[in-house]
Write a protein that holds these residues in place. Structure first.
Motif, short mmCIF file in Angstrom:
data_model
loop_
_atom_site.label_atom_id
_atom_site.label_comp_id
_atom_site.label_asym_id
_atom_site.label_seq_id
_atom_site.Cartn_x
_atom_site.Cartn_y
_atom_site.Cartn_z
N ILE A 99 3.41 1.99 -44.86
CA ILE A 99 3.38 3.14 -43.94
C ILE A 99 1.96 3.40 -43.45
CG2 ILE A 99 3.70 5.64 -43.78
CD1 ILE A 99 6.07 5.27 -45.79
N ALA A 100 1.01 3.35 -44.37
CA ALA A 100 -0.38 3.58 -43.99
C ALA A 100 -0.82 2.55 -42.96
CB ALA A 100 -1.28 3.53 -45.22
N GLU A 101 -0.40 1.31 -43.20
CA GLU A 101 -0.73 0.24 -42.26
C GLU A 101 -0.17 0.55 -40.87
OE1 GLU A 101 -2.42 -2.53 -43.08
OE2 GLU A 101 -2.17 -3.70 -41.23
N ALA A 102 1.08 0.94 -40.84
CA ALA A 102 1.74 1.23 -39.56
C ALA A 102 1.07 2.41 -38.86
CB ALA A 102 3.22 1.51 -39.78
N MET A 103 0.76 3.44 -39.62
CA MET A 103 0.14 4.61 -39.01
C MET A 103 -1.28 4.30 -38.56
SD MET A 103 1.95 7.76 -41.00
CE MET A 103 1.11 8.82 -39.86
N GLY A 104 -1.94 3.39 -39.28
CA GLY A 104 -3.28 2.97 -38.86
C GLY A 104 -3.22 2.26 -37.51
N LEU A 105 -2.04 1.74 -37.19
CA LEU A 105 -1.86 1.07 -35.90
C LEU A 105 -1.31 2.03 -34.85
CD1 LEU A 105 -0.53 -2.35 -37.18
CD2 LEU A 105 -2.71 -1.89 -36.08
N ASN A 106 -1.39 3.32 -35.15
CA ASN A 106 -1.03 4.34 -34.17
C ASN A 106 0.47 4.44 -33.89
OD1 ASN A 106 -3.53 5.39 -33.81
ND2 ASN A 106 -4.04 4.08 -32.06
N MET A 107 1.28 3.94 -34.82
CA MET A 107 2.73 4.09 -34.63
C MET A 107 3.11 5.52 -34.96
SD MET A 107 3.74 1.00 -33.91
CE MET A 107 5.51 0.99 -34.25
N LYS A 108 4.11 6.03 -34.25
CA LYS A 108 4.60 7.38 -34.56
C LYS A 108 5.64 7.26 -35.66
CE LYS A 108 3.94 9.37 -29.95
NZ LYS A 108 4.39 8.34 -28.98
N PRO A 109 5.76 8.32 -36.49
CA PRO A 109 6.69 8.29 -37.62
C PRO A 109 8.09 7.85 -37.21
CG PRO A 109 5.33 10.23 -37.76
CD PRO A 109 4.95 9.55 -36.48
N LEU A 110 8.57 8.38 -36.07
CA LEU A 110 9.92 8.05 -35.67
C LEU A 110 10.05 6.56 -35.35
CD1 LEU A 110 12.33 9.84 -35.57
CD2 LEU A 110 12.08 10.05 -33.09
N GLU A 111 9.02 6.01 -34.73
CA GLU A 111 9.02 4.57 -34.44
C GLU A 111 9.04 3.78 -35.73
OE1 GLU A 111 6.35 4.21 -30.37
OE2 GLU A 111 5.32 4.58 -32.26
N ASP B 117 12.14 6.95 -46.65
CA ASP B 117 12.10 8.17 -45.84
C ASP B 117 11.27 9.25 -46.51
OD1 ASP B 117 13.56 7.02 -43.89
OD2 ASP B 117 15.47 7.98 -44.39
N ARG B 118 11.46 9.37 -47.82
CA ARG B 118 10.70 10.40 -48.55
C ARG B 118 9.20 10.14 -48.46
NH1 ARG B 118 12.96 10.15 -53.96
NH2 ARG B 118 15.12 10.24 -53.23
N ARG B 119 8.82 8.86 -48.60
CA ARG B 119 7.38 8.52 -48.52
C ARG B 119 6.85 8.76 -47.11
NH1 ARG B 119 6.00 9.37 -53.16
NH2 ARG B 119 3.95 8.47 -52.75
N LEU B 120 7.67 8.41 -46.13
CA LEU B 120 7.23 8.60 -44.75
C LEU B 120 6.96 10.08 -44.49
CD1 LEU B 120 6.64 7.41 -42.00
CD2 LEU B 120 9.07 7.51 -41.47
N MET B 121 7.89 10.94 -44.99
CA MET B 121 7.72 12.39 -44.85
C MET B 121 6.37 12.84 -45.42
SD MET B 121 9.81 14.15 -43.27
CE MET B 121 11.48 14.62 -42.83
N ARG B 122 6.09 12.35 -46.61
CA ARG B 122 4.81 12.72 -47.25
C ARG B 122 3.62 12.39 -46.36
NH1 ARG B 122 3.93 13.17 -52.98
NH2 ARG B 122 1.97 12.11 -52.54
N HIS B 123 3.65 11.19 -45.77
CA HIS B 123 2.54 10.79 -44.91
C HIS B 123 2.44 11.70 -43.70
CE1 HIS B 123 0.83 6.94 -46.38
NE2 HIS B 123 1.92 6.95 -47.11
#
Lengths: 134, 134, 134, 134
Positions: A99-111, B117-123
DNA sequence: GTGGTCTAGACCACA
DNA sequence: GTGGTCTAGACCACA
């Protein structure tokens, strides 16, 4: 059953340790059961026996296995069956990294969620479990 | 902005390469823009200049950056802006690994999805973006 | 057998690469054969091991050699034996440069040929192969 | 008329020196004639003026040119017109290197001569001088 | 100021 | 023994 990637930067002896740990965590190897011999595992993994020996040595230091002189290595009896909690903690770490990797790439949570679900589906199908998530 | 973990088995110069690649992929560094100088980045990362130099050299061999003698290094102009496709392919790899790991531990797809999903929420919450997935 | 000139502007690691390439091209080193170890070659060339290591690393990136962890470096098996064609192409480049240089100095073709033949004769004699061109 | 290769390991200032020397050796620049100004040559070669300045400075140390303050650089008057001998010595070096390279690749003298002649022919034709060597 | 090469020497994984 | 990574620091060409 167990594999190792010689091209990875992750050391072979660490990979062996991880694989054994996983077998114990999933219950594939139960307390008291014998591990494959160093020589057998080494030749199976196409790896030098020293490498497997180091993995076993460090697993013993961790208390996960015990070695009986002249007989071989066994899953430690004192090693309590892995609780669901430990398992989940492990997964949390793995997912958090992804998840951190994906968010570091500017992906939105829903994506992220959408992509993840699609990939999960693929794995489910690949395992031929039909069409649902269960 | 960019970080590196000296305790990781993943080599420092590979970490630097990855970080730069990510900056280009996300558009944080655009074609033609200058990279930080080897010395500056090295001191910022608390790493030897040789290590950054090797990362830059290999990125140049890969065509991602160009170096102008005596002037510095620049994001390659010929480097097409990373398409959404490339980005997704990268994410697929990451998620597939996480999912494979989870399934190797005998987790059921629905459990995996729930935990994810739970982890994503936390982020999401950690990033203080309110309560929803968007 | 292999040498290197520390006073040249041509980098040492490039010289090492060239020398190894030549050994493979001439068949002195055949597919599958081991290269000298980094340390041995370095001390033989009176050069730092890092320099040879870089040469070997880049030769591996070029696919000319492969390195087996903890064992050493070997001439790549996939490396097809160098055809006479490749060899000639290499010579063409070298001779073309020499000819262009001579013509840039306003030498006439016949003069160039005469000088070249005389130099070739000298080399033949130096190698003590008698008096003819063959 | 004069060119320089920025990708070569041979330093730019050495390349500039070589080019000037060639112009003098071939008589294109005669004793007493002015050299292009540092700035002009630099912008023509797409190179920093410091680089040309260094070339000129070292050519002056060699006695090939003289600089008159506030006026510019001139081909040294004391510089005797290059004899055929010097020219030939230069060519000898170049050809010797090419021949040594070829022999290092196990070519036989007769093969070397054949290849050389063929290449020479090509150059002659490229220069549109008809079909012969003269 | 910028990168590039090179050395000397340490520490590590692997055979 | 093998190669791989990394640091510290020197020296160089080029802007």
């Amino acid at each position: 059953m167990i594999k190792v990637d010689p091209t990875s930067y992750f050391p072979l002896y660490e990979q062996v340790k991880e694989e054994i740990r996983k077998l114990v965590m999933t219950g594939a190897l139960k307390a008291g059961e014998p591990l494959p011999s160093i020589r057998d595992l080494a030749s199976h993994l196409v790896v030098n026996p020293n490498t497997v020996a180091r993995a076993y040595r460090e697993l013993e230091q961790d208390g996960l296995i015990v070695t009986k002189k002249g007989k071989g290595c066994y899953v430690s009896a004192t090693n309590s069956p892995v609780s669901q909690k430990v398992l989940e903690a492990h997964l949390h770490k793995i997912f958090d990294q992804a998840i951190a990797e994906a968010m570091g790439l500017n992906m939105k949570p829903l994506e992220i969620q959408t992509i993840f679900d699609r990939r999960l589906m693929r794995h489910v199908k690949k395992d031929k479990k039909g069409g649902g998530l269960e």
